[in-house]
Each structure stands twice: as structure tokens, then as C-alpha cells.
Scaffold this motif. Structure first.
Motif, PDB file in Angstrom:
ATOM      1  N   SER A  47     -10.936   5.991 -21.976  1.00  0.00           N
ATOM      2  CA  SER A  47     -11.789   4.816 -22.163  1.00  0.00           C
ATOM      3  C   SER A  47     -12.490   4.483 -20.849  1.00  0.00           C
ATOM      4  O   SER A  47     -11.842   4.373 -19.807  1.00  0.00           O
ATOM      5  CB  SER A  47     -10.963   3.614 -22.623  1.00  0.00           C
ATOM      6  OG  SER A  47     -11.721   2.417 -22.561  1.00  0.00           O
ATOM      7  N   ASP A  48     -13.783   4.310 -20.914  1.00  0.00           N
ATOM      8  CA  ASP A  48     -14.542   3.961 -19.718  1.00  0.00           C
ATOM      9  C   ASP A  48     -14.177   2.582 -19.183  1.00  0.00           C
ATOM     10  O   ASP A  48     -14.476   2.250 -18.034  1.00  0.00           O
ATOM     11  CB  ASP A  48     -16.044   3.997 -20.012  1.00  0.00           C
ATOM     12  CG  ASP A  48     -16.535   5.411 -20.310  1.00  0.00           C
ATOM     13  OD1 ASP A  48     -15.866   6.363 -19.863  1.00  0.00           O
ATOM     14  OD2 ASP A  48     -17.570   5.547 -20.990  1.00  0.00           O
ATOM     15  N   ALA A  49     -13.509   1.775 -20.009  1.00  0.00           N
ATOM     16  CA  ALA A  49     -13.174   0.407 -19.602  1.00  0.00           C
ATOM     17  C   ALA A  49     -11.939   0.348 -18.698  1.00  0.00           C
ATOM     18  O   ALA A  49     -11.629  -0.703 -18.141  1.00  0.00           O
ATOM     19  CB  ALA A  49     -12.940  -0.453 -20.841  1.00  0.00           C
ATOM     20  N   VAL A  50     -11.234   1.465 -18.552  1.00  0.00           N
ATOM     21  CA  VAL A  50     -10.000   1.469 -17.759  1.00  0.00           C
ATOM     22  C   VAL A  50     -10.329   1.724 -16.290  1.00  0.00           C
ATOM     23  O   VAL A  50     -10.873   2.777 -15.946  1.00  0.00           O
ATOM     24  CB  VAL A  50      -9.023   2.546 -18.262  1.00  0.00           C
ATOM     25  CG1 VAL A  50      -7.776   2.580 -17.375  1.00  0.00           C
ATOM     26  CG2 VAL A  50      -8.637   2.279 -19.711  1.00  0.00           C
ATOM     27  N   PRO A  51     -10.024   0.805 -15.396  1.00  0.00           N
ATOM     28  CA  PRO A  51     -10.290   1.033 -13.969  1.00  0.00           C
ATOM     29  C   PRO A  51      -9.311   2.041 -13.379  1.00  0.00           C
ATOM     30  O   PRO A  51      -8.137   2.084 -13.752  1.00  0.00           O
ATOM     31  CB  PRO A  51     -10.111  -0.354 -13.349  1.00  0.00           C
ATOM     32  CG  PRO A  51      -9.215  -1.094 -14.280  1.00  0.00           C
ATOM     33  CD  PRO A  51      -9.493  -0.554 -15.646  1.00  0.00           C
ATOM     34  N   VAL A  52      -9.805   2.855 -12.454  1.00  0.00           N
ATOM     35  CA  VAL A  52      -8.985   3.856 -11.781  1.00  0.00           C
ATOM     36  C   VAL A  52      -8.909   3.477 -10.304  1.00  0.00           C
ATOM     37  O   VAL A  52      -9.933   3.232  -9.656  1.00  0.00           O
ATOM     38  CB  VAL A  52      -9.561   5.269 -11.948  1.00  0.00           C
ATOM     39  CG1 VAL A  52      -8.670   6.287 -11.236  1.00  0.00           C
ATOM     40  CG2 VAL A  52      -9.700   5.612 -13.430  1.00  0.00           C
ATOM     41  N   HIS A  53      -7.682   3.450  -9.771  1.00  0.00           N
ATOM     42  CA  HIS A  53      -7.459   3.033  -8.391  1.00  0.00           C
ATOM     43  C   HIS A  53      -6.680   4.099  -7.626  1.00  0.00           C
ATOM     44  O   HIS A  53      -6.015   4.952  -8.213  1.00  0.00           O
ATOM     45  CB  HIS A  53      -6.652   1.724  -8.348  1.00  0.00           C
ATOM     46  CG  HIS A  53      -7.211   0.622  -9.172  1.00  0.00           C
ATOM     47  ND1 HIS A  53      -8.285  -0.144  -8.772  1.00  0.00           N
ATOM     48  CD2 HIS A  53      -6.838   0.153 -10.395  1.00  0.00           C
ATOM     49  CE1 HIS A  53      -8.552  -1.048  -9.706  1.00  0.00           C
ATOM     50  NE2 HIS A  53      -7.687  -0.889 -10.696  1.00  0.00           N
ATOM     51  N   SER A  54      -6.739   4.018  -6.337  1.00  0.00           N
ATOM     52  CA  SER A  54      -5.929   4.898  -5.504  1.00  0.00           C
ATOM     53  C   SER A  54      -4.504   4.372  -5.444  1.00  0.00           C
ATOM     54  O   SER A  54      -4.249   3.178  -5.688  1.00  0.00           O
ATOM     55  CB  SER A  54      -6.499   4.965  -4.089  1.00  0.00           C
ATOM     56  OG  SER A  54      -6.334   3.715  -3.432  1.00  0.00           O
ATOM     57  N   MET A  55      -3.556   5.238  -5.105  1.00  0.00           N
ATOM     58  CA  MET A  55      -2.172   4.813  -4.954  1.00  0.00           C
ATOM     59  C   MET A  55      -2.032   3.761  -3.853  1.00  0.00           C
ATOM     60  O   MET A  55      -1.184   2.867  -3.939  1.00  0.00           O
ATOM     61  CB  MET A  55      -1.298   6.024  -4.630  1.00  0.00           C
ATOM     62  CG  MET A  55      -1.033   6.924  -5.820  1.00  0.00           C
ATOM     63  SD  MET A  55      -0.043   6.139  -7.112  1.00  0.00           S
ATOM     64  CE  MET A  55       1.527   5.926  -6.265  1.00  0.00           C
ATOM     65  N   GLU A  56      -2.880   3.845  -2.827  1.00  0.00           N
ATOM     66  CA  GLU A  56      -2.809   2.874  -1.732  1.00  0.00           C
ATOM     67  C   GLU A  56      -3.064   1.456  -2.234  1.00  0.00           C
ATOM     68  O   GLU A  56      -2.441   0.502  -1.772  1.00  0.00           O
ATOM     69  CB  GLU A  56      -3.818   3.233  -0.638  1.00  0.00           C
ATOM     70  CG  GLU A  56      -3.447   4.459   0.179  1.00  0.00           C
ATOM     71  CD  GLU A  56      -3.644   5.766  -0.580  1.00  0.00           C
ATOM     72  OE1 GLU A  56      -4.384   5.773  -1.598  1.00  0.00           O
ATOM     73  OE2 GLU A  56      -3.046   6.780  -0.161  1.00  0.00           O
ATOM     74  N   GLU A  57      -3.965   1.310  -3.207  1.00  0.00           N
ATOM     75  CA  GLU A  57      -4.240  -0.016  -3.762  1.00  0.00           C
ATOM     76  C   GLU A  57      -3.017  -0.562  -4.483  1.00  0.00           C
ATOM     77  O   GLU A  57      -2.728  -1.760  -4.410  1.00  0.00           O
ATOM     78  CB  GLU A  57      -5.426   0.056  -4.715  1.00  0.00           C
ATOM     79  CG  GLU A  57      -6.770   0.301  -4.063  1.00  0.00           C
ATOM     80  CD  GLU A  57      -7.895   0.327  -5.077  1.00  0.00           C
ATOM     81  OE1 GLU A  57      -8.207  -0.742  -5.637  1.00  0.00           O
ATOM     82  OE2 GLU A  57      -8.446   1.421  -5.326  1.00  0.00           O
ATOM     83  N   LEU A  58      -2.295   0.308  -5.166  1.00  0.00           N
ATOM     84  CA  LEU A  58      -1.087  -0.119  -5.870  1.00  0.00           C
ATOM     85  C   LEU A  58      -0.040  -0.600  -4.882  1.00  0.00           C
ATOM     86  O   LEU A  58       0.654  -1.601  -5.119  1.00  0.00           O
ATOM     87  CB  LEU A  58      -0.531   1.042  -6.699  1.00  0.00           C
ATOM     88  CG  LEU A  58       0.747   0.774  -7.494  1.00  0.00           C
ATOM     89  CD1 LEU A  58       0.507  -0.284  -8.559  1.00  0.00           C
ATOM     90  CD2 LEU A  58       1.251   2.059  -8.127  1.00  0.00           C
ATOM     91  N   GLU A  59       0.086   0.086  -3.774  1.00  0.00           N
ATOM     92  CA  GLU A  59       1.114  -0.242  -2.796  1.00  0.00           C
ATOM     93  C   GLU A  59       0.810  -1.519  -2.020  1.00  0.00           C
ATOM     94  O   GLU A  59       1.706  -2.136  -1.455  1.00  0.00           O
ATOM     95  CB  GLU A  59       1.289   0.931  -1.843  1.00  0.00           C
ATOM     96  CG  GLU A  59       1.874   2.166  -2.543  1.00  0.00           C
ATOM     97  CD  GLU A  59       1.694   3.445  -1.752  1.00  0.00           C
ATOM     98  OE1 GLU A  59       1.206   3.365  -0.604  1.00  0.00           O
ATOM     99  OE2 GLU A  59       2.034   4.515  -2.274  1.00  0.00           O
ATOM    100  N   SER A  60      -0.464  -1.940  -2.015  1.00  0.00           N
ATOM    101  CA  SER A  60      -0.833  -3.119  -1.239  1.00  0.00           C
ATOM    102  C   SER A  60      -0.977  -4.380  -2.084  1.00  0.00           C
ATOM    103  O   SER A  60      -1.166  -5.464  -1.551  1.00  0.00           O
ATOM    104  CB  SER A  60      -2.160  -2.861  -0.499  1.00  0.00           C
ATOM    105  OG  SER A  60      -3.213  -2.643  -1.435  1.00  0.00           O
ATOM    106  N   SER A  61      -0.882  -4.245  -3.408  1.00  0.00           N
ATOM    107  CA  SER A  61      -1.066  -5.404  -4.279  1.00  0.00           C
ATOM    108  C   SER A  61      -0.315  -5.198  -5.580  1.00  0.00           C
ATOM    109  O   SER A  61      -0.133  -4.067  -6.033  1.00  0.00           O
ATOM    110  CB  SER A  61      -2.556  -5.606  -4.583  1.00  0.00           C
ATOM    111  OG  SER A  61      -2.733  -6.574  -5.595  1.00  0.00           O
ATOM    112  N   ASP A  62       0.138  -6.306  -6.201  1.00  0.00           N
ATOM    113  CA  ASP A  62       0.810  -6.153  -7.497  1.00  0.00           C
ATOM    114  C   ASP A  62      -0.193  -5.987  -8.624  1.00  0.00           C
ATOM    115  O   ASP A  62       0.140  -5.557  -9.715  1.00  0.00           O
ATOM    116  CB  ASP A  62       1.757  -7.323  -7.770  1.00  0.00           C
ATOM    117  CG  ASP A  62       1.048  -8.654  -7.966  1.00  0.00           C
ATOM    118  OD1 ASP A  62      -0.186  -8.680  -8.084  1.00  0.00           O
ATOM    119  OD2 ASP A  62       1.743  -9.675  -8.001  1.00  0.00           O
TER     120      ASP A  62
END
Length: 328
Positions: A47-62
Motif C-alpha cells: 500500500s502506498d499509504a504505508v510510510p517506510v522509515h529507517s531503523m534509526e528512526e525507530l530507535e530514536s522515537s516510539d
């Protein structure tokens, strides 16, 4: 609790895609993001609506996430990711190296307990659903034997393991059960079967240019916890052959418990799975147990868990009164 369970997917291979598909048919759960080690711009979700992030973003924010579903490999990814992320998130993984489950559980439990989070490990169909059926069989027929057969099918964890061997460009592994062994168990013989007598592992490998077929074959066949205890055949093929003949991912298997009750009455319990898509089925199990993991956390039940710890009613999106009326 939030109205919908907000889910993040960690890793976006075949299993991650399967989780996205499974979440789409569970209206009480919402996919809020995919987290990857690859450049996010190179990852195309269903789905184009799903945002994709780097692992670093996950580790810096909930990131407003209630639950993470980890979709990495058991050999190198989950032993690192699960304890690290359990210090911050509720999560579920499909760790499937049976011999290392106790140490994986201990590492995840320490992190989750300290953080007040709930982390369910080793979910899927084996370990997972087959584990439950082994428990049921032994509890109901305390005198007896349990035999588990896998396949014929493509193993995700074992395929991932061979792809990480130096010199391997691509590859898959099939688990093939012995039809003779299955027939003997179903007949109630209660045979003593070695690992090699029950299964064969068949690998199809594309070599990196210049790699030694002999060295790669030796590395695979002697790999502890994966291939060393089995008769393992390693076949070397071209990339074209791999694409042509080995892109489907079927799997399945059996758990059979046989034993006597009373005055020698023979009893047999058999649980069977026949799967067109191993990753999509595993993903569906993860989503159901992910729901239960989130609910257990909100009950104050924290730390590492396995399928043995989960009340079955927590798997369903339906309320308990409906389950009692419809399924009991």
C-alpha cells in the motif's frame, strides 16, 4: 488502550509483506509504519499509504506504536533486535532456532521486564502452533510418543541461513519428510527415529562468482542447529533456474502423538498444516499472537512470553461472550 492497535513492521521481506497483508484483514489493527535497514526510498510496500522509515528512526522515537512485529531472520537478526527493541516496545518475533530458544527468551525477558513491556518470542507454526499441539498431546496422553514432521516445503529460516554463508549469492532450502517414517508412526508402531531418519534437507544454491562449491557445501552441511544433524543435499543451480523453479513458498507438516489409555486402548492425535504460502501463514499467526501480546501488556503481564503463556481467547478480535456463544 487505543481504539486500534498501532503496529510497526520491522524488516520487509517475504514475512514482512505477509504481515502487511494479514493486518489488512484485521480491522482492530492498524499498520503505522515499516522499519528497514535498507534505504527507505528503495522499499515498496503493498500500500502506498504505508510510510517506510529507517531503523534509526525507530530507535530514536516510539512513533506512536503499540506493537512491533519483527520479521528478521533467526540466525543473525532476532538475537540482536528482539532484546534491544523489547527495552522500548511491546513486540512479537518468530525466532525459530529451537535449540537456542531458552537463551533468546532469557535475553528478551531481561529487557522487557526492566521496561514494563511484553515480548512474545518464537511465534509462528513451528515453533508456535506445533509447540502447542506437542504440549496438548503429552498432557492428554502422558504415556506415548510425539513425532513432528515438516514438509515437503520451503523453510524460511533455513533458506535465510544458507544465504548468509560466504560464497552464496542466492538459495532456498526444502525440508522433506520420510513417508515411511510417517506411515510407521500413524500405524501406532511408536518407533524410535533419529533426526536423519525423519527428514532430509535439500538445498538449491546460486554461487557467487569465484566461490568454491566444495567449501560452500561443507559450510552448509556442518552448520549447527540447522543442517549438521540431517542428511543434507546441496545442489548448485543458476539464477535463472532459481527464479524459474523455486519462487513458490509452500510448506506444512504434522504433529502426531500416539499412546495407550486404560487397558491398552490405542489413541492417536494428529494435527496437520498444508500451506500454499509459508510466510503468509506465519504472518497471520504473528498478527493474532501480536494482538494477544498487546492485550497482555495492558493487563500488566510483562516480560518475555511464548505461546504457552497466552490464553486462547486473547488471540481473537471477538469478545469473550461471542466466543462462548459461537465456538464453545
Amino acid at each position: 488502550m487505543s481504539e486500534r492497535i498501532r503496529v510497526g513492521i520491522v524488516g520487509y521481506g517475504n514475512l514482512g509483506q505477509g504481515v502487511e497483508r494479514a493486518l489488512a484483514v484485521n480491522p482492530d489493527m492498524q499498520l503505522v509504519g515499516v522499519f528497514t535497514r535498507r534505504p527507505p526510498a528503495t522499499v515498496n510496500t503493498l500500500s502506498d499509504a504505508v510510510p517506510v522509515h529507517s531503523m534509526e528512526e525507530l530507535e530514536s522515537s516510539d512513533g506512536g506504536i503499540d506493537l512491533l512485529i519483527l520479521c528478521g531472520g533467526s540466525r543473525d537478526d532476532l538475537p540482536v533486535q528482539s532484546p534491544k527493541l523489547a527495552a522500548k516496545f511491546n513486540l512479537i518475533d518468530s525466532f525459530d532456532t529451537h535449540a537456542r530458544i531458552p537463551e533468546h527468551f532469557a535475553a528478551v525477558d531481561a529487557a522487557a521486564q526492566a521496561a514494563g513491556k511484553t515480548a512474545l518470542i518464537a511465534a509462528g507454526w513451528d515453533p508456535g502452533l506445533f509447540s502447542l499441539n506437542r504440549l496438548f498431546g503429552e498432557a492428554i496422553l502422558p504415556e506415548g510418543d510425539t513425532h513432528t514432521f515438516w514438509g515437503r516445503g520451503l523453510s524460511q529460516g533455513h533458506s535465510d541461513a544458507i544465504r548468509r554463508v560466504p560464497g552464496v549469492k542466492a538459495g532456498v532450502q526444502y525440508t522433506v519428510p520420510s513417508e515411511d517414517a510417517i506411515a510407521r508412526v500413524r500405524a501406532g508402531e511408536r518407533p524410535t527415529l533419529s533426526t536423519r531418519e525423519k527428514h532430509e534437507r535439500v538445498c538449491y544454491v546460486v554461487l557467487e562468482q569465484g566461490a568454491s562449491a566444495e567449501e560452500v557445501s561443507q559450510e552448509i552441511q556442518t552448520m549447527p542447529n540447522y543442517f549438521a544433524d540431517y542428511h543434507t543435499r546441496v545442489n548448485f543451480i543458476s539464477e535463472e533456474e532459481l527464479r524459474r523453479d523455486h519462487t513458490a513458498m509452500p510448506h506444512g507438516g504434522f504433529v502426531i502423538r500416539s499412546g495407550p489409555t486404560g487397558e491398552g486402548n490405542r489413541q492417536l492425535i494428529e494435527y496437520r498444516l498444508t500451506l500454499d504460502s509459508n510466510p503468509e501463514f506465519t504472518a497471520s499467526v504473528l498478527v493474532a499472537y501480536g494482538r494477544a501480546t498487546y492485550r497482555m501488556n495492558h493487563r500488566g503481564d510483562v516480560g518475555a512470553k511464548t505461546v504457552f503463556d497466552v490464553p486462547p481467547g486473547l488471540l481473537s478480535s471477538k469478545p469473550m461472550d461471542e466466543l462462548r456463544k459461537e465456538l464453545l
